[in-house]
Design a protein around this motif. Sequence first.
Motif, mmCIF file in Angstrom:
data_model
loop_
_atom_site.group_PDB
_atom_site.id
_atom_site.type_symbol
_atom_site.label_atom_id
_atom_site.label_comp_id
_atom_site.label_asym_id
_atom_site.label_seq_id
_atom_site.Cartn_x
_atom_site.Cartn_y
_atom_site.Cartn_z
ATOM 1 N N GLU A 4 -150.621 -22.540 12.327
ATOM 2 C CA GLU A 4 -151.388 -23.704 11.872
ATOM 3 C C GLU A 4 -150.467 -24.853 11.466
ATOM 4 O O GLU A 4 -150.745 -26.014 11.757
ATOM 5 C CB GLU A 4 -152.316 -23.310 10.727
ATOM 6 C CG GLU A 4 -153.410 -22.356 11.206
ATOM 7 C CD GLU A 4 -154.508 -22.188 10.180
ATOM 8 O OE1 GLU A 4 -154.230 -21.596 9.136
ATOM 9 O OE2 GLU A 4 -155.613 -22.679 10.420
ATOM 10 N N GLU A 6 -147.490 -25.347 12.656
ATOM 11 C CA GLU A 6 -146.896 -25.859 13.897
ATOM 12 C C GLU A 6 -147.868 -26.786 14.617
ATOM 13 O O GLU A 6 -147.474 -27.805 15.160
ATOM 14 C CB GLU A 6 -146.492 -24.694 14.820
ATOM 15 C CG GLU A 6 -145.340 -23.856 14.298
ATOM 16 C CD GLU A 6 -144.036 -24.633 14.159
ATOM 17 O OE1 GLU A 6 -143.901 -25.699 14.768
ATOM 18 O OE2 GLU A 6 -143.167 -24.163 13.406
ATOM 19 N N ILE A 7 -149.158 -26.438 14.606
ATOM 20 C CA ILE A 7 -150.156 -27.301 15.268
ATOM 21 C C ILE A 7 -150.264 -28.613 14.504
ATOM 22 O O ILE A 7 -150.284 -29.696 15.102
ATOM 23 C CB ILE A 7 -151.544 -26.610 15.337
ATOM 24 C CG1 ILE A 7 -151.453 -25.336 16.162
ATOM 25 C CG2 ILE A 7 -152.583 -27.542 15.928
ATOM 26 C CD1 ILE A 7 -152.738 -24.511 16.187
ATOM 27 N N ARG A 8 -150.266 -28.513 13.180
ATOM 28 C CA ARG A 8 -150.321 -29.726 12.343
ATOM 29 C C ARG A 8 -149.149 -30.641 12.681
ATOM 30 O O ARG A 8 -149.293 -31.850 12.824
ATOM 31 C CB ARG A 8 -150.234 -29.322 10.868
ATOM 32 C CG ARG A 8 -151.385 -29.849 10.080
ATOM 33 C CD ARG A 8 -151.444 -29.302 8.682
ATOM 34 N NE ARG A 8 -152.730 -28.669 8.474
ATOM 35 C CZ ARG A 8 -152.919 -27.404 8.158
ATOM 36 N NH1 ARG A 8 -151.902 -26.605 7.994
ATOM 37 N NH2 ARG A 8 -154.130 -26.928 8.009
ATOM 38 N N ALA A 10 -147.394 -30.651 15.461
ATOM 39 C CA ALA A 10 -147.515 -31.152 16.846
ATOM 40 C C ALA A 10 -148.532 -32.287 16.934
ATOM 41 O O ALA A 10 -148.414 -33.165 17.780
ATOM 42 C CB ALA A 10 -147.918 -30.014 17.771
ATOM 43 N N LEU A 11 -149.524 -32.265 16.037
ATOM 44 C CA LEU A 11 -150.581 -33.284 16.081
ATOM 45 C C LEU A 11 -150.406 -34.339 14.992
ATOM 46 O O LEU A 11 -151.383 -34.889 14.487
ATOM 47 C CB LEU A 11 -151.959 -32.612 15.950
ATOM 48 C CG LEU A 11 -152.356 -31.624 17.055
ATOM 49 C CD1 LEU A 11 -153.735 -31.060 16.790
ATOM 50 C CD2 LEU A 11 -152.307 -32.275 18.433
ATOM 51 N N ARG A 12 -149.170 -34.606 14.636
ATOM 52 C CA ARG A 12 -148.929 -35.660 13.633
ATOM 53 C C ARG A 12 -149.481 -36.984 14.146
ATOM 54 O O ARG A 12 -149.346 -37.293 15.337
ATOM 55 C CB ARG A 12 -147.417 -35.831 13.395
ATOM 56 C CG ARG A 12 -146.873 -34.956 12.277
ATOM 57 C CD ARG A 12 -145.486 -35.439 11.902
ATOM 58 N NE ARG A 12 -144.635 -35.564 13.071
ATOM 59 C CZ ARG A 12 -143.807 -34.611 13.493
ATOM 60 N NH1 ARG A 12 -143.714 -33.483 12.848
ATOM 61 N NH2 ARG A 12 -143.056 -34.789 14.564
ATOM 62 N N PRO A 13 -150.084 -37.800 13.252
ATOM 63 C CA PRO A 13 -150.605 -39.102 13.719
ATOM 64 C C PRO A 13 -149.505 -39.987 14.311
ATOM 65 O O PRO A 13 -148.364 -39.934 13.870
ATOM 66 C CB PRO A 13 -151.175 -39.721 12.433
ATOM 67 C CG PRO A 13 -151.446 -38.569 11.544
ATOM 68 C CD PRO A 13 -150.389 -37.552 11.846
ATOM 69 N N LYS A 14 -149.887 -40.735 15.301
ATOM 70 C CA LYS A 14 -148.954 -41.650 15.970
ATOM 71 C C LYS A 14 -149.503 -43.063 15.875
ATOM 72 O O LYS A 14 -150.700 -43.257 15.837
ATOM 73 C CB LYS A 14 -148.827 -41.284 17.451
ATOM 74 C CG LYS A 14 -148.091 -39.994 17.698
ATOM 75 C CD LYS A 14 -148.058 -39.705 19.187
ATOM 76 C CE LYS A 14 -147.477 -38.343 19.488
ATOM 77 N NZ LYS A 14 -146.136 -38.123 18.989
ATOM 78 N N GLU A 15 -148.583 -44.020 15.870
ATOM 79 C CA GLU A 15 -149.002 -45.433 15.834
ATOM 80 C C GLU A 15 -149.225 -45.922 17.261
ATOM 81 O O GLU A 15 -148.484 -45.537 18.168
ATOM 82 C CB GLU A 15 -147.916 -46.295 15.187
ATOM 83 C CG GLU A 15 -147.839 -46.183 13.678
ATOM 84 C CD GLU A 15 -149.049 -46.780 12.952
ATOM 85 O OE1 GLU A 15 -149.677 -47.703 13.504
ATOM 86 O OE2 GLU A 15 -149.361 -46.303 11.851
#
Lengths: 101, 173
Positions: A4, A6-8, A10-15
């Motif tokens: 979980e 690692e998924i968090r 990998a899915l970090r917010p991007k600008e």
Amino acid sequence: MNLEDEIRSALRPKEPSPEFTERVLARVYGMPVRPAPRPWVRWVAALAACILLASGAMGYRQYRGERAKAQVLLAFRIAGGKLNKAQKKVQMLNAARRNNS
Amino acid sequence: MPERASSRPGEWEFASLVRQHQAMVFSVAWHFLRDRALAEELSQEVFLALHQHLGTLESPEHVLFWLRKVTTHRALDVARRRQRRPMVSLEDAPEPVAVTPAGDPMLGAALRKLIAALPAKARMVVVLRYQEDLDPTEIAAILGIPIGTVKSQLQRALTLLRGKLTRLGEVDL
């Protein structure tokens, strides 16, 4: 390793792209899209503003100096005129006294 | 009860709303669609719609909920329209070359690829759960599906991802 986390990660917010906000506002308000100002443009603008302010201040000081000078000259001229009148009066009185004696 | 907005915000307020939420909107679209141009286009459309609906939104929380809902639904619509391009199922997804230890960008990339291969609804559930840190109740409200469906999809997606990653690199997850 936690899946979980690692998924968090990998899915970090991007600008989105840097012009994103400008593009949205352009579409909403029908404004032309302005490219983002380059950093050096801000420095040049700030420098130009400083130069403008400094020259404005100097110009104002010069203007006040000139005005003060003109006022002093006017005062001298007025004082000189009055002095001339007084001198003429004294001369006339002296002449009249001489004639009487 | 949050305070109701007194009037329709002006340009300055709208611009600050865009700046405040653009990363969230773009990221949901980007992590779901895996296409930067498409994600930016979709995000712009979402903010155009936000501008038209601002008068009906009652609080900052309402704006955030509305943005999440509209972004996810539009992204799902785009995915549906793209279905003429064959979707790869998670089982058939190409396997990343190698899986590396935690925090490694290679693992992140591998995970993103595997998430991209999930079915659309499950993919969106994963994005909302782990990008936005929402609980199943909030996800159910946004997607308009029962909470049980959210939980089962999440569970299934995690099981699939764990199995796939373990098979790939014999990683203990």
